[in-house]
Design a protein around this motif. Structure first.
Motif, PDB file in Angstrom:
ATOM      1  N   VAL A  33       0.803  -1.223  -0.041  1.00 14.68           N
ATOM      2  CA  VAL A  33       0.147   0.010   0.056  1.00 14.68           C
ATOM      3  C   VAL A  33       0.852   1.164   0.158  1.00 14.68           C
ATOM      4  N   PRO A  34       0.483   2.153  -0.873  1.00 11.49           N
ATOM      5  CA  PRO A  34       1.557   3.243  -1.068  1.00 11.49           C
ATOM      6  C   PRO A  34       1.356   4.251   0.113  1.00 11.49           C
ATOM      7  N   SER A  35       2.089   5.195   0.769  1.00 14.68           N
ATOM      8  CA  SER A  35       2.157   5.779   1.913  1.00 14.68           C
ATOM      9  C   SER A  35       1.201   7.233   1.849  1.00 14.68           C
ATOM     10  N   SER A  36       1.432   7.686   0.449  1.00  9.64           N
ATOM     11  CA  SER A  36       0.881   9.023   0.336  1.00  9.64           C
ATOM     12  C   SER A  36      -0.720   8.955   0.158  1.00  9.64           C
ATOM     13  N   PRO A  37      -1.525   9.765   0.562  1.00  9.12           N
ATOM     14  CA  PRO A  37      -2.977   9.773   0.403  1.00  9.12           C
ATOM     15  C   PRO A  37      -3.294   9.983  -1.080  1.00  9.12           C
ATOM     16  N   GLN A  38      -2.560  10.726  -1.829  1.00 11.13           N
ATOM     17  CA  GLN A  38      -3.001  10.874  -3.294  1.00 11.13           C
ATOM     18  C   GLN A  38      -2.748   9.562  -3.803  1.00 11.13           C
ATOM     19  N   ALA A  39      -1.797   8.927  -3.665  1.00  9.88           N
ATOM     20  CA  ALA A  39      -1.373   7.443  -4.139  1.00  9.88           C
ATOM     21  C   ALA A  39      -2.320   6.199  -3.840  1.00  9.88           C
ATOM     22  N   GLN A  40      -2.751   6.631  -2.678  1.00 14.42           N
ATOM     23  CA  GLN A  40      -3.643   5.655  -2.210  1.00 14.42           C
ATOM     24  C   GLN A  40      -5.114   5.891  -2.813  1.00 14.42           C
ATOM     25  N   ASP A  41      -5.507   6.953  -2.925  1.00 12.59           N
ATOM     26  CA  ASP A  41      -6.731   7.193  -3.678  1.00 12.59           C
ATOM     27  C   ASP A  41      -6.652   6.818  -5.196  1.00 12.59           C
ATOM     28  N   GLU A  42      -5.628   6.899  -5.838  1.00  9.52           N
ATOM     29  CA  GLU A  42      -5.309   6.509  -7.221  1.00  9.52           C
ATOM     30  C   GLU A  42      -5.409   4.916  -7.405  1.00  9.52           C
ATOM     31  N   LEU A  43      -4.762   4.299  -6.306  1.00  8.72           N
ATOM     32  CA  LEU A  43      -4.779   2.800  -6.036  1.00  8.72           C
ATOM     33  C   LEU A  43      -6.242   2.413  -5.968  1.00  8.72           C
ATOM     34  N   LEU A  44      -7.133   2.838  -5.123  1.00  8.26           N
ATOM     35  CA  LEU A  44      -8.484   2.570  -5.008  1.00  8.26           C
ATOM     36  C   LEU A  44      -9.226   2.854  -6.308  1.00  8.26           C
ATOM     37  N   ARG A  45      -9.065   4.092  -7.153  1.00  7.55           N
ATOM     38  CA  ARG A  45      -9.830   4.203  -8.235  1.00  7.55           C
ATOM     39  C   ARG A  45      -9.478   3.349  -9.367  1.00  7.55           C
ATOM     40  N   THR A  46      -8.068   2.839  -9.376  1.00 10.60           N
ATOM     41  CA  THR A  46      -7.677   1.875 -10.374  1.00 10.60           C
ATOM     42  C   THR A  46      -8.240   0.584 -10.101  1.00 10.60           C
ATOM     43  N   ALA A  47      -8.126   0.289  -8.821  1.00 10.81           N
ATOM     44  CA  ALA A  47      -8.752  -1.136  -8.449  1.00 10.81           C
ATOM     45  C   ALA A  47     -10.290  -1.207  -8.726  1.00 10.81           C
ATOM     46  N   GLU A  48     -10.932  -0.139  -8.340  1.00  6.65           N
ATOM     47  CA  GLU A  48     -12.301  -0.303  -8.688  1.00  6.65           C
ATOM     48  C   GLU A  48     -12.580  -0.326 -10.018  1.00  6.65           C
ATOM     49  N   ARG A  49     -11.912   0.500 -10.820  1.00  9.51           N
ATOM     50  CA  ARG A  49     -12.275   0.190 -12.386  1.00  9.51           C
ATOM     51  C   ARG A  49     -11.625  -1.089 -12.889  1.00  9.51           C
ATOM     52  N   THR A  50     -10.905  -1.809 -12.596  1.00  7.15           N
ATOM     53  CA  THR A  50     -10.484  -3.083 -12.735  1.00  7.15           C
ATOM     54  C   THR A  50     -11.536  -4.071 -12.555  1.00  7.15           C
ATOM     55  N   LEU A  51     -12.268  -3.938 -11.287  1.00  8.67           N
ATOM     56  CA  LEU A  51     -13.689  -4.640 -11.016  1.00  8.67           C
ATOM     57  C   LEU A  51     -14.662  -4.572 -11.716  1.00  8.67           C
ATOM     58  N   VAL A  52     -14.813  -3.140 -12.067  1.00  4.99           N
ATOM     59  CA  VAL A  52     -16.047  -2.818 -12.752  1.00  4.99           C
ATOM     60  C   VAL A  52     -16.019  -3.553 -14.308  1.00  4.99           C
ATOM     61  N   VAL A  53     -14.687  -3.384 -14.883  1.00  2.00           N
ATOM     62  CA  VAL A  53     -14.506  -3.916 -16.182  1.00  2.00           C
ATOM     63  C   VAL A  53     -14.526  -5.250 -16.090  1.00  2.00           C
ATOM     64  N   ARG A  54     -14.193  -5.914 -15.309  1.00  2.00           N
ATOM     65  CA  ARG A  54     -14.480  -7.409 -15.217  1.00  2.00           C
ATOM     66  C   ARG A  54     -15.929  -7.569 -15.029  1.00  2.00           C
ATOM     67  N   CYS A  55     -16.664  -7.086 -14.205  1.00  2.00           N
ATOM     68  CA  CYS A  55     -17.967  -7.353 -13.979  1.00  2.00           C
ATOM     69  C   CYS A  55     -18.767  -7.115 -15.398  1.00  2.00           C
ATOM     70  N   LEU A  56     -18.355  -5.801 -16.240  1.00  2.00           N
ATOM     71  CA  LEU A  56     -19.186  -5.487 -17.363  1.00  2.00           C
ATOM     72  C   LEU A  56     -18.846  -6.468 -18.202  1.00  2.00           C
ATOM     73  N   ALA A  57     -17.702  -7.433 -18.274  1.00  2.00           N
ATOM     74  CA  ALA A  57     -17.170  -8.091 -19.179  1.00  2.00           C
ATOM     75  C   ALA A  57     -18.232  -9.355 -19.157  1.00  2.00           C
ATOM     76  N   ALA A  58     -18.405  -9.667 -17.836  1.00  2.00           N
ATOM     77  CA  ALA A  58     -19.243 -10.747 -17.805  1.00  2.00           C
ATOM     78  C   ALA A  58     -20.718 -10.554 -18.231  1.00  2.00           C
ATOM     79  N   ARG A  59     -20.897  -9.390 -18.516  1.00  2.00           N
ATOM     80  CA  ARG A  59     -22.605  -9.141 -19.123  1.00  2.00           C
ATOM     81  C   ARG A  59     -22.275  -8.638 -20.610  1.00  2.00           C
TER      82      ARG A  59
END
Length: 237
Positions: A33-59
């Motif tokens: 987990v990165p230490s800076s809040p900005q990098a943490q926010d980016e990590l969460l956004r990217t992870a959410e997008r990855t999961l959303v893309v997988r979910c949409l692909a299943a549909r």
């Protein structure tokens, strides 16, 4: 889909675009987990997008490109919006101390992604909405202060002098000048930190839940990031 204050509605309107843009970001390849809040926010956004893309692909759906050649067909757009944000009655609801009510679906790919990341989307919904509106709650509490009411009355007389047509909304320059001349800016600067501290104390349980679930989500996001990077490496070899 959320339904709340004007600020939250604006956020929702750009949610899909944010998910698309997150795909352009880079995150650490290691499961850390990165230490800076900005990098943490980016990590969460990217992870959410990855999961959303997988979910949409299943549909059999995909997120639109950041610069599509043209708008999607109405039926296709409705299908994508439903898949992203859910349909039917909103299952989650929270009325804030400000009087605004926030609602959200528990179905849809965005909700599924947050369930995966945070482990409990209902608790995360309540904690996130509360924390996101702490400042709004503090500002609402300020309005009960006599000094704030007096300064606001002076501001109103400055922005809309008696005997003149009352503008629906004064221009930015007029509003800023009246904030200075009425003393409203100084009153707000003095009261807001005090009220915000009190609100944070009142909402301490939700703040704790917010921090706990965010920590859990960051660990999960780091695992997803590491797994995605490893999969890309295997595909390239």
């Amino acid at each position: 889909m959320l339904s709340v204050t004007r600020r939250t509605r604006r956020s929702l309107a750009t949610a899909a675009a944010a998910l698309v843009l997150a795909g352009c970001a880079t995150v650490p390849a290691r499961s850390t987990v990165p230490s800076s809040p900005q990098a943490q926010d980016e990590l969460l956004r990217t992870a959410e997008r990855t999961l959303v893309v997988r979910c949409l692909a299943a549909r059999d759906l995909t997120l639109p490109d950041t610069a599509p050649a043209g708008p999607p067909a109405p039926a296709e757009d409705r299908r994508l919006q439903a898949a992203l944000f859910g349909t039917g009655p909103r299952e989650l609801s929270l009325t804030l101390a400000t009087g605004h009510t926030v609602t959200a679906h528990t179905d849809g790919c965005v909700a599924a992604a947050r369930q995966n990341l945070y482990g409990d989307q209902t608790r995360w919904f309540r904690a996130q909405v509360t924390v996101d509106n702490l400042r709004a709650e503090a500002q609402a509490r300020m309005k009960d202060d006599p000094a704030h009411r007096a300064a606001l009355d002076r501001w109103t007389r400055c922005a809309a002098p008696p005997g003149r047509p009352r503008p629906e909304r004064p221009g930015p320059a007029v509003a800023a000048r009246c904030e200075r001349e009425s003393g409203l800016a100084d009153v707000r600067a003095r009261l807001e930190p005090v009220e915000l501290a009190e609100v944070r104390a009142l909402r301490g349980d939700q703040l704790t839940t917010y921090r706990q679930l965010r920590t859990r989500a960051l660990r999960r996001a780091a695992e997803l990031s590491a797994g995605t990077t490893e999969q890309k490496g295997n595909d390239a070899s």
